[in-house]
Design a protein around this motif. Structure first.
Motif, PDB file in Angstrom:
ATOM      1  N   LEU A 155      -5.439  -3.506  13.751  1.00 32.29           N
ATOM      2  CA  LEU A 155      -4.741  -3.813  12.497  1.00 32.29           C
ATOM      3  C   LEU A 155      -5.645  -3.624  11.291  1.00 32.29           C
ATOM      4  O   LEU A 155      -5.214  -3.109  10.251  1.00 32.29           O
ATOM      5  CB  LEU A 155      -4.192  -5.238  12.552  1.00 32.29           C
ATOM      6  N   ILE A 186       0.841  -1.203   0.000  1.00 31.82           N
ATOM      7  CA  ILE A 186       0.000   0.000   0.000  1.00 31.82           C
ATOM      8  C   ILE A 186       0.874   1.250   0.000  1.00 31.82           C
ATOM      9  O   ILE A 186       0.624   2.218  -0.731  1.00 31.82           O
ATOM     10  CB  ILE A 186      -0.943  -0.020   1.216  1.00 31.82           C
ATOM     11  N   LEU A 188      -8.134  -1.512  11.060  1.00 31.48           N
ATOM     12  CA  LEU A 188      -8.289  -0.077  10.843  1.00 31.48           C
ATOM     13  C   LEU A 188      -7.042   0.532  10.231  1.00 31.48           C
ATOM     14  O   LEU A 188      -7.137   1.437   9.398  1.00 31.48           O
ATOM     15  CB  LEU A 188      -8.598   0.626  12.164  1.00 31.48           C
ATOM     16  N   ILE A 189      -5.866   0.030  10.636  1.00 24.59           N
ATOM     17  CA  ILE A 189      -4.632   0.557  10.042  1.00 24.59           C
ATOM     18  C   ILE A 189      -4.605   0.275   8.547  1.00 24.59           C
ATOM     19  O   ILE A 189      -4.344   1.162   7.728  1.00 24.59           O
ATOM     20  CB  ILE A 189      -3.397  -0.049  10.753  1.00 24.59           C
ATOM     21  N   ILE A 190      -4.939  -0.970   8.168  1.00 24.12           N
ATOM     22  CA  ILE A 190      -4.907  -1.304   6.737  1.00 24.12           C
ATOM     23  C   ILE A 190      -5.963  -0.511   5.977  1.00 24.12           C
ATOM     24  O   ILE A 190      -5.683   0.078   4.925  1.00 24.12           O
ATOM     25  CB  ILE A 190      -5.104  -2.816   6.555  1.00 24.12           C
ATOM     26  N   ALA A 240      -7.074  -7.698   4.366  1.00 17.79           N
ATOM     27  CA  ALA A 240      -6.101  -7.675   3.268  1.00 17.79           C
ATOM     28  C   ALA A 240      -6.567  -8.559   2.123  1.00 17.79           C
ATOM     29  O   ALA A 240      -6.479  -8.176   0.947  1.00 17.79           O
ATOM     30  CB  ALA A 240      -4.737  -8.136   3.785  1.00 17.79           C
ATOM     31  N   THR A 285      -7.435   2.340   6.762  1.00 15.93           N
ATOM     32  CA  THR A 285      -7.166   3.776   6.739  1.00 15.93           C
ATOM     33  C   THR A 285      -6.021   4.110   5.799  1.00 15.93           C
ATOM     34  O   THR A 285      -6.080   5.105   5.069  1.00 15.93           O
ATOM     35  CB  THR A 285      -6.851   4.263   8.156  1.00 15.93           C
ATOM     36  N   MET A 286      -4.978   3.240   5.800  1.00 17.69           N
ATOM     37  CA  MET A 286      -3.872   3.504   4.882  1.00 17.69           C
ATOM     38  C   MET A 286      -4.323   3.366   3.437  1.00 17.69           C
ATOM     39  O   MET A 286      -3.983   4.180   2.583  1.00 17.69           O
ATOM     40  CB  MET A 286      -2.709   2.552   5.155  1.00 17.69           C
ATOM     41  N   HIS A 287      -5.130   2.313   3.183  1.00 23.17           N
ATOM     42  CA  HIS A 287      -5.544   2.104   1.795  1.00 23.17           C
ATOM     43  C   HIS A 287      -6.451   3.210   1.305  1.00 23.17           C
ATOM     44  O   HIS A 287      -6.462   3.534   0.119  1.00 23.17           O
ATOM     45  CB  HIS A 287      -6.242   0.757   1.674  1.00 23.17           C
ATOM     46  N   LEU A 302      -3.861  10.030   8.114  1.00 26.65           N
ATOM     47  CA  LEU A 302      -4.462   9.603   6.853  1.00 26.65           C
ATOM     48  C   LEU A 302      -5.976   9.540   6.842  1.00 26.65           C
ATOM     49  O   LEU A 302      -6.558   9.229   5.822  1.00 26.65           O
ATOM     50  CB  LEU A 302      -3.925   8.218   6.475  1.00 26.65           C
TER      51      LEU A 302
END
Lengths: 88, 91, 157
Positions: free
Chosen positions: C130, A71, C132-134, C49, C136-138, B84
């Motif tokens: 984890l 990503i 939320l991290i994925i 993911a 939010t980053m995406h 972000l």
């Protein structure tokens, strides 16, 4: 003896994967090499009779951190020159 | 040329440090005398009937460290969400 | 994003649900078999993911609700801290539900007491964090390009 041979094989694959993670110019290939490295490390933890750490390493190292790296690589593009380099 | 010399010297020094550190470590499979480990192994099953002693250590004997781990994860989530979230730039 | 092949997408769609089942298994049996809260939560977070690979960002963003993972995070942390504070008459993190091995048979809560409950709580927390991290980053990488969610022609079947 058998156990040592398996461990030597796993460690050799780890070394090769680490080398290729540095050697590839393509960043996606590098990240996949790191995933292979993490997978081999999980196998090595399992051989050393630490299955808890092996599960955590396989899930975090080979699964989630690969996703996060990919990503991030998608986010980092070359700045477009026609917009003064401020647009990413 | 100077850069290459510095690189070679640094590599030799790092290799010497690594070899020294590996040489000074415990022999493989022998962590040495550890009375606390022996206490956990001897008493965890009988006291709190924990079949998996690693989980018993993580959540009971060393529960305070698990708070630190949860705090680290929460801090990471907070940082990612601060940077972000709501990714809409003002036009 | 260039579309992946249909084999990859189908396999990811299929495996995502098995990952949830395996993660819950690791999570719930953390006090008997290797595993526990952190490992099980990390395995469950792989679900997001896989979904991102299988369906693409736009459909995942329209289907998955962030509030659910917020709820996981908050409930997990609160249950963890409350269970830790409930042992406070003796010490912080006192295992007030534990029974010795001789009398630990039966019962809804296993004999390890708070170890099993805290394992589930930490698993919920790790899952929420984890995922939320994925997510939010995406979603957030498009902030720098100033565009909306890209069409992603190949992923939407």
């Amino acid at each position: 003896m058998m156990n040592s041979a398996v461990q030597l094989l796993v460690l050799a694959v780890m070394a090769v994967a680490g080398f290729f993670a540095l050697w590839f110019k393509d960043l996606i290939s590098s990240v996949i090499s790191l995933a292979v490295f993490s997978l081999m490390m999980a196998l090595e933890f399992y051989l050393l009779q630490a299955p808890d750490v092996a599960i955590a390493e396989a899930a975090i190292g080979a699964g989630l951190s690969t996703t996060i790296f990919i990503i991030t690589i998608r986010a980092c593009r070359r700045p477009k020159s026609r917009e003064g380099g401020k647009e990413w | 040329m100077v850069k290459k010399t510095v690189f070679v010297v640094a590599a030799i020094l790092l290799g010497a440090f690594v070899i020294g550190a590996v040489d000074g470590a415990h022999p493989f499979g022998d962590p040495g005398a550890a009375p606390m480990d022996d206490y956990f192994l001897a008493n965890a099953l009988n006291d709190i009937s924990a079949e998996n002693i690693v989980t018993a250590i993580v959540f009971d004997y060393r529960g305070f460290d698990t708070i630190g781990e949860a705090a680290v994860l929460f801090t990471a989530l907070t940082a990612v969400a601060t940077l972000l979230r709501e990714g809409r730039r003002k036009p | 994003m260039n579309p992946l092949s249909v084999v990859v997408r189908t396999v990811c769609d299929l495996f995502a649900w098995f990952m949830i089942v395996f993660g819950v298994n690791v999570l719930l049996h953390g006090y008997v078999t290797p595993g526990g809260g952190f490992q099980g939560g990390a395995i469950i977070a792989t679900f997001i993911a896989f979904l991102l690979v299988a369906y693409g960002g736009r459909r995942v963003a329209s289907r998955v609700n962030d509030r659910l993972f917020d709820l996981f995070e908050e409930v997990g942390l609160l249950v963890f801290f409350i269970l830790a504070f409930l042992g406070l008459p003796v010490t912080f993190f006192f295992n007030f539900l534990a029974k010795p091995l001789a009398e630990s048979a039966g019962g809804f809560i296993p004999g390890v007491g708070t170890v099993a409950l805290m394992s589930v709580a930490v698993g919920l927390e790790v899952t929420g964090a984890l995922s939320l991290i994925i997510l939010t980053m995406h979603r957030g990488i498009r902030m720098f390009r100033g565009e909306d969610l890209e069409p992603e022609t190949g992923h939407d079947r």
